[in-house]
Design a protein around this motif. Sequence first.
Motif, PDB file in Angstrom:
ATOM      1  N   CYS A   1       5.994   5.945  -6.991  1.00 41.64           N
ATOM      2  CA  CYS A   1       5.692   4.536  -6.737  1.00 41.64           C
ATOM      3  C   CYS A   1       6.938   3.668  -6.928  1.00 41.64           C
ATOM      4  CB  CYS A   1       4.547   4.051  -7.618  1.00 41.64           C
ATOM      5  SG  CYS A   1       4.777   4.357  -9.387  1.00 41.64           S
ATOM      6  N   GLU A   2       7.706   3.973  -7.968  1.00 43.65           N
ATOM      7  CA  GLU A   2       8.938   3.213  -8.212  1.00 43.65           C
ATOM      8  C   GLU A   2       9.969   3.466  -7.109  1.00 43.65           C
ATOM      9  OE1 GLU A   2      12.336   2.607 -11.711  1.00 43.65           O
ATOM     10  OE2 GLU A   2      10.766   4.118 -11.941  1.00 43.65           O
ATOM     11  N   LYS A   3      10.041   4.699  -6.656  1.00 46.00           N
ATOM     12  CA  LYS A   3      11.036   5.083  -5.652  1.00 46.00           C
ATOM     13  C   LYS A   3      10.809   4.376  -4.315  1.00 46.00           C
ATOM     14  CE  LYS A   3      12.690   9.206  -3.147  1.00 46.00           C
ATOM     15  NZ  LYS A   3      14.126   8.936  -3.320  1.00 46.00           N
ATOM     16  N   ILE A   4       9.535   4.221  -3.919  1.00 45.02           N
ATOM     17  CA  ILE A   4       9.277   3.693  -2.573  1.00 45.02           C
ATOM     18  C   ILE A   4       8.855   2.216  -2.570  1.00 45.02           C
ATOM     19  CG2 ILE A   4       8.749   5.952  -1.566  1.00 45.02           C
ATOM     20  CD1 ILE A   4       5.912   3.595  -2.452  1.00 45.02           C
ATOM     21  N   CYS A   5       8.687   1.610  -3.731  1.00 48.96           N
ATOM     22  CA  CYS A   5       8.237   0.212  -3.778  1.00 48.96           C
ATOM     23  C   CYS A   5       9.327  -0.713  -3.224  1.00 48.96           C
ATOM     24  CB  CYS A   5       7.871  -0.192  -5.201  1.00 48.96           C
ATOM     25  SG  CYS A   5       7.313  -1.912  -5.327  1.00 48.96           S
TER      26      CYS A   5
ATOM     27  N   THR B   1       9.578  -3.925  -3.413  1.00 52.37           N
ATOM     28  CA  THR B   1       9.824  -5.122  -4.219  1.00 52.37           C
ATOM     29  C   THR B   1      10.130  -4.800  -5.678  1.00 52.37           C
ATOM     30  OG1 THR B   1       7.453  -5.388  -4.718  1.00 52.37           O
ATOM     31  CG2 THR B   1       8.302  -6.479  -2.742  1.00 52.37           C
ATOM     32  N   GLU B   2      10.327  -3.530  -5.987  1.00 50.31           N
ATOM     33  CA  GLU B   2      10.621  -3.087  -7.351  1.00 50.31           C
ATOM     34  C   GLU B   2       9.542  -3.551  -8.339  1.00 50.31           C
ATOM     35  OE1 GLU B   2      14.558  -4.340  -8.325  1.00 50.31           O
ATOM     36  OE2 GLU B   2      15.511  -3.087  -6.808  1.00 50.31           O
ATOM     37  N   ALA B   3       8.296  -3.477  -7.893  1.00 47.19           N
ATOM     38  CA  ALA B   3       7.176  -3.862  -8.754  1.00 47.19           C
ATOM     39  C   ALA B   3       6.731  -2.728  -9.658  1.00 47.19           C
ATOM     40  CB  ALA B   3       5.991  -4.345  -7.904  1.00 47.19           C
ATOM     41  N   ALA B   4       7.087  -1.500  -9.301  1.00 51.49           N
ATOM     42  CA  ALA B   4       6.669  -0.324 -10.080  1.00 51.49           C
ATOM     43  C   ALA B   4       7.811   0.157 -10.963  1.00 51.49           C
ATOM     44  CB  ALA B   4       6.215   0.796  -9.147  1.00 51.49           C
ATOM     45  N   HIS B   5       7.462   0.494 -12.197  1.00 50.18           N
ATOM     46  CA  HIS B   5       8.468   0.956 -13.153  1.00 50.18           C
ATOM     47  C   HIS B   5       7.917   2.174 -13.887  1.00 50.18           C
ATOM     48  CE1 HIS B   5      10.652  -2.801 -12.464  1.00 50.18           C
ATOM     49  NE2 HIS B   5       9.478  -3.395 -12.560  1.00 50.18           N
ATOM     50  N   THR B   6       8.713   3.229 -13.950  1.00 47.32           N
ATOM     51  CA  THR B   6       8.278   4.485 -14.560  1.00 47.32           C
ATOM     52  C   THR B   6       9.301   4.991 -15.561  1.00 47.32           C
ATOM     53  OG1 THR B   6       7.012   5.159 -12.600  1.00 47.32           O
ATOM     54  CG2 THR B   6       7.667   6.890 -14.116  1.00 47.32           C
ATOM     55  N   LYS B   7       8.806   5.443 -16.697  1.00 50.76           N
ATOM     56  CA  LYS B   7       9.637   6.176 -17.654  1.00 50.76           C
ATOM     57  C   LYS B   7       9.046   7.560 -17.787  1.00 50.76           C
ATOM     58  CE  LYS B   7      11.823   6.081 -22.195  1.00 50.76           C
ATOM     59  NZ  LYS B   7      12.024   5.326 -23.453  1.00 50.76           N
ATOM     60  N   LYS B   8       9.824   8.570 -17.458  1.00 49.43           N
ATOM     61  CA  LYS B   8       9.335   9.943 -17.425  1.00 49.43           C
ATOM     62  C   LYS B   8       9.306  10.558 -18.819  1.00 49.43           C
ATOM     63  CE  LYS B   8      11.089  10.788 -12.749  1.00 49.43           C
ATOM     64  NZ  LYS B   8      11.887  11.712 -11.912  1.00 49.43           N
ATOM     65  N   PRO B   9       8.505  11.616 -18.974  1.00 49.04           N
ATOM     66  CA  PRO B   9       8.439  12.265 -20.290  1.00 49.04           C
ATOM     67  C   PRO B   9       9.714  13.022 -20.654  1.00 49.04           C
ATOM     68  CG  PRO B   9       7.095  13.450 -18.691  1.00 49.04           C
ATOM     69  CD  PRO B   9       7.529  12.177 -18.032  1.00 49.04           C
ATOM     70  N   PHE B  10      10.424  13.513 -19.641  1.00 49.10           N
ATOM     71  CA  PHE B  10      11.642  14.294 -19.902  1.00 49.10           C
ATOM     72  C   PHE B  10      12.785  13.793 -19.032  1.00 49.10           C
ATOM     73  CE2 PHE B  10       8.078  17.360 -20.429  1.00 49.10           C
ATOM     74  CZ  PHE B  10       8.255  17.655 -21.777  1.00 49.10           C
TER      75      PHE B  10
ATOM     76  N   MET C   1      -5.814   0.645  -4.249  1.00 42.90           N
ATOM     77  CA  MET C   1      -5.478  -0.732  -3.919  1.00 42.90           C
ATOM     78  C   MET C   1      -6.522  -1.333  -2.988  1.00 42.90           C
ATOM     79  SD  MET C   1      -2.261  -2.303  -1.831  1.00 42.90           S
ATOM     80  CE  MET C   1      -3.174  -1.990  -0.326  1.00 42.90           C
ATOM     81  N   LYS C   2      -6.885  -2.565  -3.268  1.00 43.92           N
ATOM     82  CA  LYS C   2      -7.740  -3.332  -2.373  1.00 43.92           C
ATOM     83  C   LYS C   2      -6.953  -4.552  -1.935  1.00 43.92           C
ATOM     84  CE  LYS C   2     -12.106  -5.843  -1.990  1.00 43.92           C
ATOM     85  NZ  LYS C   2     -13.325  -6.318  -2.714  1.00 43.92           N
ATOM     86  N   ARG C   3      -6.784  -4.704  -0.627  1.00 44.90           N
ATOM     87  CA  ARG C   3      -5.970  -5.790  -0.095  1.00 44.90           C
ATOM     88  C   ARG C   3      -6.850  -6.840   0.564  1.00 44.90           C
ATOM     89  NH1 ARG C   3      -1.200  -3.530   3.128  1.00 44.90           N
ATOM     90  NH2 ARG C   3      -2.841  -2.736   4.475  1.00 44.90           N
ATOM     91  N   ASN C   4      -6.609  -8.087   0.210  1.00 46.88           N
ATOM     92  CA  ASN C   4      -7.348  -9.199   0.804  1.00 46.88           C
ATOM     93  C   ASN C   4      -6.453  -9.896   1.820  1.00 46.88           C
ATOM     94  OD1 ASN C   4      -9.529  -8.724  -0.970  1.00 46.88           O
ATOM     95  ND2 ASN C   4      -8.569  -9.970  -2.558  1.00 46.88           N
TER      96      ASN C   4
ATOM     97  N   GLY D   1       0.778  -1.232   0.000  1.00 48.04           N
ATOM     98  CA  GLY D   1       0.000   0.000   0.000  1.00 48.04           C
ATOM     99  C   GLY D   1       0.809   1.280   0.000  1.00 48.04           C
ATOM    100  N   LYS D   2       2.141   1.180  -0.027  1.00 49.26           N
ATOM    101  CA  LYS D   2       2.963   2.395   0.023  1.00 49.26           C
ATOM    102  C   LYS D   2       2.761   3.264  -1.215  1.00 49.26           C
ATOM    103  CE  LYS D   2       7.071   2.320   1.795  1.00 49.26           C
ATOM    104  NZ  LYS D   2       8.507   2.031   2.038  1.00 49.26           N
ATOM    105  N   CYS D   3       2.602   2.633  -2.392  1.00 47.23           N
ATOM    106  CA  CYS D   3       2.423   3.412  -3.622  1.00 47.23           C
ATOM    107  C   CYS D   3       1.136   4.226  -3.569  1.00 47.23           C
ATOM    108  CB  CYS D   3       2.430   2.491  -4.840  1.00 47.23           C
ATOM    109  SG  CYS D   3       1.160   1.202  -4.820  1.00 47.23           S
TER     110      CYS D   3
END
Length: 337
Positions: A234-238, A240-249, A122-125, A109-111
């Motif tokens: 999201c990528e910075k604080i994940c 487990t490295e599940a988030a990946h971002t490519k910025k526009p600039f 996010m919905k967590r079960n 839930g950090k992202c």
Amino acid sequence: MTSVLREGKETRKITHTNDECVGCGICSDICPTSALNLGPILPIARGILEMDYINMNHDKCVLCGLCSFACPFDAIDFEINGENAKKIENYPKWNCGTEITKDDCIYCGKCEIYCPRDAIAMKRNLPNVEDLVMGETRTEVDKCINCRICVEMCPAEAITIKTESEKTTKKFTAKDIEIDKSKCMYCKICQKVCPEDAIKIICTSCMDIEQIPEVTIDGALVLDEEICVNCGWCEKICPTEAAHTKKPFEGEVILNENEEEDLICKGDSCHACQDVCPCNAITIVDNKSFVNQEVCVLCGACAKACPQKILNVNRTVMNLDNIKSASWQKILGSIID
């Protein structure tokens, strides 16, 4: 939301959606007919004014669509004969975005917490407590004196004592002692504090840890791409490295102060840049603006809002591909020049 519509051999329509706009002013900077004007972004961002960041002049707009393709945040839609022009092969396309890999996500839930645009839901079960913590409870209501010490001491708030009133003495006596097994941790605190031994607890999971089944945590995570600005929080604080971002600039924001001309950051007394930043990338440290380059998208809203004009956005790379027109290459190239 504002829009411009022209009908003829081709029906063209441009629509600006303020909820997706960050007030960067890139569209107004590159508009060849000066049909787009950036509003007062600071009072708008602070909620003082209720108006769109961008004003569209219907008389000047020629519906070329350049603004739509220049916007890295998808805040301007361009339609040709009812079709989204961004899906047409010959037009430019942004090569940026954010993706969260479900197989690597642990649903911490950090992202969702850190996302500055509330673009992640996010919905967590979680498993039922009674499936992991097992035991037995026995109560003797005849011994209970309704002191309610067990109720006050229970760390899980699992105990309820039901009472009834005697008609003659008007005293409340215990009628039943209920222990909610979905909350009970079988910690035995209630048994230890009961002065009349009215509660007995046996923790079977404590005696045999192997009885506790394997814990599976899953859920669902939704990323709203329409309001996501690809800042990378999201990528910075994940973990487990599940988030990946490519910025526009690619590039950096530079604070250029000039004390001789009294062009210095006002810090805590101003914080205009902090208020307009769509990424929560700016903080005030030691009464100076500090830009976290890791989560900055180089939109330039901070530079537009700065009353001292000492924030410079240095864009070195623009991840906009498929620019086939030479005139468009020149105009769009001005975004990073």
